[in-house]
Design an enzyme around this catalytic site. Structure first.
Site, mmCIF file in Angstrom:
data_model
loop_
_atom_site.group_PDB
_atom_site.id
_atom_site.type_symbol
_atom_site.label_atom_id
_atom_site.label_comp_id
_atom_site.label_asym_id
_atom_site.label_seq_id
_atom_site.Cartn_x
_atom_site.Cartn_y
_atom_site.Cartn_z
ATOM 1 N N GLU A 113 -9.204 17.596 -0.083
ATOM 2 C CA GLU A 113 -9.539 18.828 0.631
ATOM 3 C C GLU A 113 -9.482 18.615 2.129
ATOM 4 O OE1 GLU A 113 -13.402 19.649 -0.816
ATOM 5 O OE2 GLU A 113 -12.678 20.258 -2.800
ATOM 6 N N CYS B 107 -40.415 -14.674 -5.425
ATOM 7 C CA CYS B 107 -41.780 -14.428 -4.916
ATOM 8 C C CYS B 107 -42.530 -13.348 -5.689
ATOM 9 C CB CYS B 107 -41.713 -14.075 -3.428
ATOM 10 S SG CYS B 107 -41.194 -12.379 -3.129
ATOM 11 N N GLY C 150 -10.348 9.606 1.175
ATOM 12 C CA GLY C 150 -11.383 9.953 0.198
ATOM 13 C C GLY C 150 -12.798 10.002 0.730
ATOM 14 N N THR C 151 -12.949 10.418 1.979
ATOM 15 C CA THR C 151 -14.320 10.584 2.486
ATOM 16 C C THR C 151 -14.493 11.971 3.098
ATOM 17 O OG1 THR C 151 -16.019 9.777 4.020
ATOM 18 C CG2 THR C 151 -13.725 9.401 4.673
ATOM 19 N N SER C 152 -15.686 12.537 2.894
ATOM 20 C CA SER C 152 -15.971 13.832 3.509
ATOM 21 C C SER C 152 -16.225 13.655 5.005
ATOM 22 C CB SER C 152 -17.200 14.473 2.847
ATOM 23 O OG SER C 152 -18.316 13.609 2.966
ATOM 24 N N CYS D 77 -39.698 -10.799 0.351
ATOM 25 C CA CYS D 77 -39.193 -11.997 1.048
ATOM 26 C C CYS D 77 -37.776 -11.810 1.578
ATOM 27 C CB CYS D 77 -39.265 -13.231 0.144
ATOM 28 S SG CYS D 77 -38.086 -13.200 -1.233
ATOM 29 N N CYS E 69 -35.010 -8.413 -2.037
ATOM 30 C CA CYS E 69 -36.458 -8.383 -2.253
ATOM 31 C C CYS E 69 -37.135 -7.676 -1.084
ATOM 32 C CB CYS E 69 -36.994 -9.804 -2.410
ATOM 33 S SG CYS E 69 -38.787 -9.808 -2.624
ATOM 34 N N HIS F 14 -21.946 0.264 3.553
ATOM 35 C CA HIS F 14 -23.168 0.790 2.936
ATOM 36 C C HIS F 14 -23.714 -0.120 1.844
ATOM 37 C CE1 HIS F 14 -22.039 5.107 4.429
ATOM 38 N NE2 HIS F 14 -22.522 4.334 5.382
ATOM 39 N N ARG G 7 -25.971 4.297 -12.100
ATOM 40 C CA ARG G 7 -24.741 4.036 -11.344
ATOM 41 C C ARG G 7 -24.163 2.654 -11.709
ATOM 42 N NH1 ARG G 7 -25.712 5.943 -5.951
ATOM 43 N NH2 ARG G 7 -23.724 4.997 -5.421
HETATM 44 C C1 BJW Z 1 -10.854 12.793 -2.920
HETATM 45 C C2 BJW Z 1 -10.617 12.612 -4.290
HETATM 46 C C3 BJW Z 1 -9.408 11.995 -4.644
HETATM 47 C C4 BJW Z 1 -12.520 13.549 -4.073
HETATM 48 N N1 BJW Z 1 -8.546 11.617 -3.686
HETATM 49 N N2 BJW Z 1 -9.987 12.431 -1.989
HETATM 50 C C5 BJW Z 1 -25.573 11.056 14.195
HETATM 51 C C6 BJW Z 1 -25.334 9.743 14.584
HETATM 52 C C7 BJW Z 1 -25.829 8.664 13.839
HETATM 53 C C8 BJW Z 1 -26.570 8.894 12.684
HETATM 54 C C9 BJW Z 1 -26.802 10.191 12.301
HETATM 55 C C10 BJW Z 1 -26.333 11.257 13.051
HETATM 56 N N3 BJW Z 1 -26.736 12.396 12.449
HETATM 57 C C11 BJW Z 1 -27.423 12.057 11.353
HETATM 58 C C12 BJW Z 1 -27.494 10.731 11.243
HETATM 59 C C13 BJW Z 1 -28.186 9.979 10.183
HETATM 60 C C14 BJW Z 1 -27.416 9.753 8.902
HETATM 61 C C15 BJW Z 1 -26.276 10.749 8.692
HETATM 62 O O1 BJW Z 1 -25.137 10.516 8.985
HETATM 63 N N4 BJW Z 1 -26.583 11.897 8.113
HETATM 64 C C16 BJW Z 1 -25.566 12.952 7.863
HETATM 65 C C17 BJW Z 1 -25.547 13.311 6.380
HETATM 66 C C18 BJW Z 1 -25.874 14.095 8.767
HETATM 67 N N5 BJW Z 1 -26.895 8.400 8.914
HETATM 68 C C19 BJW Z 1 -27.672 7.378 8.613
HETATM 69 O O2 BJW Z 1 -28.856 7.514 8.346
HETATM 70 C C20 BJW Z 1 -27.032 6.005 8.629
HETATM 71 N N6 BJW Z 1 -27.778 5.112 9.423
HETATM 72 C C21 BJW Z 1 -27.852 5.241 10.745
HETATM 73 O O3 BJW Z 1 -27.259 6.113 11.329
HETATM 74 O O4 BJW Z 1 -28.633 4.299 11.362
HETATM 75 C C22 BJW Z 1 -28.967 4.510 12.742
HETATM 76 C C23 BJW Z 1 -30.094 5.490 12.764
HETATM 77 C C24 BJW Z 1 -31.276 5.149 12.179
HETATM 78 C C25 BJW Z 1 -32.322 6.045 12.230
HETATM 79 C C26 BJW Z 1 -32.157 7.296 12.817
HETATM 80 C C27 BJW Z 1 -30.927 7.646 13.383
HETATM 81 C C28 BJW Z 1 -29.889 6.723 13.371
HETATM 82 C C29 BJW Z 1 -27.002 5.413 7.230
HETATM 83 C C30 BJW Z 1 -26.167 6.211 6.298
HETATM 84 C C31 BJW Z 1 -26.248 5.627 4.887
HETATM 85 C C32 BJW Z 1 -25.521 6.503 3.884
HETATM 86 N N7 BJW Z 1 -25.793 6.036 2.586
HETATM 87 C C33 BJW Z 1 -25.153 6.673 1.452
HETATM 88 C C34 BJW Z 1 -25.854 6.160 0.177
HETATM 89 C C35 BJW Z 1 -25.472 4.697 -0.081
HETATM 90 C C36 BJW Z 1 -26.102 4.151 -1.289
HETATM 91 C C37 BJW Z 1 -25.606 4.803 -2.554
HETATM 92 O O5 BJW Z 1 -24.405 4.697 -2.891
HETATM 93 O O6 BJW Z 1 -26.428 5.404 -3.217
HETATM 94 O O7 BJW Z 1 -23.762 6.336 1.415
HETATM 95 S S1 BJW Z 1 -25.122 8.434 1.549
HETATM 96 C C38 BJW Z 1 -23.558 8.636 0.745
HETATM 97 O O8 BJW Z 1 -22.641 9.280 1.678
HETATM 98 C C39 BJW Z 1 -23.039 7.217 0.516
HETATM 99 C C40 BJW Z 1 -21.595 7.348 0.936
HETATM 100 O O9 BJW Z 1 -21.081 6.074 1.274
HETATM 101 C C41 BJW Z 1 -21.679 8.301 2.088
HETATM 102 C C42 BJW Z 1 -20.383 8.989 2.417
HETATM 103 O O10 BJW Z 1 -19.949 9.780 1.359
HETATM 104 P P1 BJW Z 1 -18.396 9.886 1.017
HETATM 105 O O11 BJW Z 1 -17.908 8.545 0.594
HETATM 106 O O12 BJW Z 1 -17.686 10.513 2.124
HETATM 107 O O13 BJW Z 1 -18.429 10.800 -0.307
HETATM 108 P P2 BJW Z 1 -18.464 12.412 -0.401
HETATM 109 O O14 BJW Z 1 -18.879 12.744 -1.787
HETATM 110 O O15 BJW Z 1 -19.245 12.989 0.697
HETATM 111 O O16 BJW Z 1 -16.959 12.853 -0.162
HETATM 112 C C43 BJW Z 1 -15.932 12.524 -1.092
HETATM 113 C C44 BJW Z 1 -14.626 12.997 -0.512
HETATM 114 O O17 BJW Z 1 -13.575 12.558 -1.343
HETATM 115 C C45 BJW Z 1 -14.498 14.532 -0.394
HETATM 116 O O18 BJW Z 1 -14.014 14.854 0.902
HETATM 117 C C46 BJW Z 1 -13.445 14.887 -1.458
HETATM 118 O O19 BJW Z 1 -12.623 15.978 -1.071
HETATM 119 C C47 BJW Z 1 -12.659 13.633 -1.538
HETATM 120 N N8 BJW Z 1 -12.006 13.356 -2.835
HETATM 121 N N9 BJW Z 1 -11.614 13.080 -4.999
HETATM 122 C C48 BJW Z 1 -8.795 11.830 -2.403
HETATM 123 N N10 BJW Z 1 -9.014 11.758 -5.959
#
Ligand code: BJW
Length: 242
Positions: free
Chosen positions: A216, A151, A188-190, A131, A128, A120, A71
């Site tokens: 979408e 460290c 641009g977020t799902s 540390c 680290c 995110h 990435r």
């Molecule tokens: C276009 C386009 C164009 C394409 N123009 N559009 C309920 C409450 C609270 C928490 C949870 C809950 N249920 C579940 C949870 C836990 C979890 C969660 O949400 N899970 C779900 C999947 C169900 N959340 C967490 O764990 C979070 N922490 C948390 O809640 O802490 C408290 C807690 C702790 C312990 C237990 C419970 C609670 C942390 C979430 C961290 C997400 N991290 C990631 C990886 C980051 C590192 C990396 O980059 O590798 O973040 S996951 C991944 O998804 C990344 C993204 O930022 C994130 C969102 O994705 P995004 O940006 O929406 O991308 P896509 O691919 O999904 O969508 C793209 C969109 O663009 C599409 O709609 C297309 O149509 C569109 N598109 N081209 C316009 N040209």
């Protein structure tokens, strides 16, 4: 129909003195950065639970670093698109404009946005595991087991994995911005990942109008006041031109 919606969204945005923006991977798609969940997305061939959780990193750090090094190489080669630039221009002409992004690619900053809340984390910083020291490092490939210069502990990417808390400072500021804004613009977020996705609903509960831009239909676009369908690199410049 879309023309009427676009005009109405432009009117709302031009009238607003406080705007909060939430972006996701789709905003960087036109720059060549893969999204996560689209049919050609990063998770087409990968199980997120094996790459984006602290448990996965503890079990197979080299595999996780391979994914993040890939990435880093990818985003090193790309440039902001017209959507990023339009959002940067919006910030320059508005006193109260907050950009909360789920993206870790730093393209908003590269486009000139200054008030960016990285919910995110980011791909160019390491942390680290021993540390806790954070360090910016623009080396494209850090290898399979990068070690802390301070460290000797194992470094991890400074991103937020599933089950981890968001950076509390950024999250607190994003919540405050969502609660006080007149317009919440989501692009641009799902909107499947919490708690980031809840920002728009929070804004709405506090009286903001919600505008969504996505290729979408999503759960959030269905709940938005105005849902615009198309590429953010085309819609955002149309919406935000001065
Ligand atoms: C276009 C386009 C164009 C394409 N123009 N559009 C309920 C409450 C609270 C928490 C949870 C809950 N249920 C579940 C949870 C836990 C979890 C969660 O949400 N899970 C779900 C999947 C169900 N959340 C967490 O764990 C979070 N922490 C948390 O809640 O802490 C408290 C807690 C702790 C312990 C237990 C419970 C609670 C942390 C979430 C961290 C997400 N991290 C990631 C990886 C980051 C590192 C990396 O980059 O590798 O973040 S996951 C991944 O998804 C990344 C993204 O930022 C994130 C969102 O994705 P995004 O940006 O929406 O991308 P896509 O691919 O999904 O969508 C793209 C969109 O663009 C599409 O709609 C297309 O149509 C569109 N598109 N081209 C316009 N040209």
């Amino acid at each position: 129909m879309q023309k009427d919606l676009l005009d109405e969204a432009r009117r709302l945005l031009h009238k607003a003195t406080s705007i909060c923006v939430l972006t996701g991977a789709g905003v960087s798609a036109e720059s060549g950065v893969p999204t996560f969940r689209d049919k050609n997305g990063l998770w087409r061939n990968h199980d997120p639970m094996q790459l984006a959780t602290p448990e996965a990193f503890a079990a197979t750090p080299a595999l996780v670093w391979e994914f993040y090094n890939h990435r880093r190489r990818c985003i090193a080669a790309v440039e902001p698109n017209a959507g990023h630039l339009a959002l940067a221009a919006l910030e320059r002409r508005l006193h109260d404009c907050t950009l909360a992004t789920q993206n870790v690619d730093r393209l908003h900053q590269k486009a000139g946005s200054r008030n960016v809340l990285e919910l995110h984390g980011d791909l160019w910083t390491t942390r680290c595991t021993a540390c806790g020291v954070r360090q910016e490092d623009s080396t494209h490939d850090l290898g399979a087991r990068p070690l802390c210069p301070a460290c000797g502990g194992l470094l991890r990417p400074n991103v937020v994995w599933f089950g981890e808390l968001l950076p509390q400072d950024a999250w607190g500021q994003a919540l405050a911005a969502a609660k006080r804004c007149q317009v919440m613009l989501v692009a641009g977020t799902s909107a499947t990942v919490q708690p980031a996705a809840s920002l728009a609903l929070m804004a709405r509960e506090h009286g903001a109008r919600v505008i969504s831009c996505n290729l979408e239909s999503t759960a959030l676009s269905k709940a938005a006041d105005i849902a615009l369908q198309g590429k953010s690199g085309e819609l955002l410049p149309l919406l935000l031109e001065a």
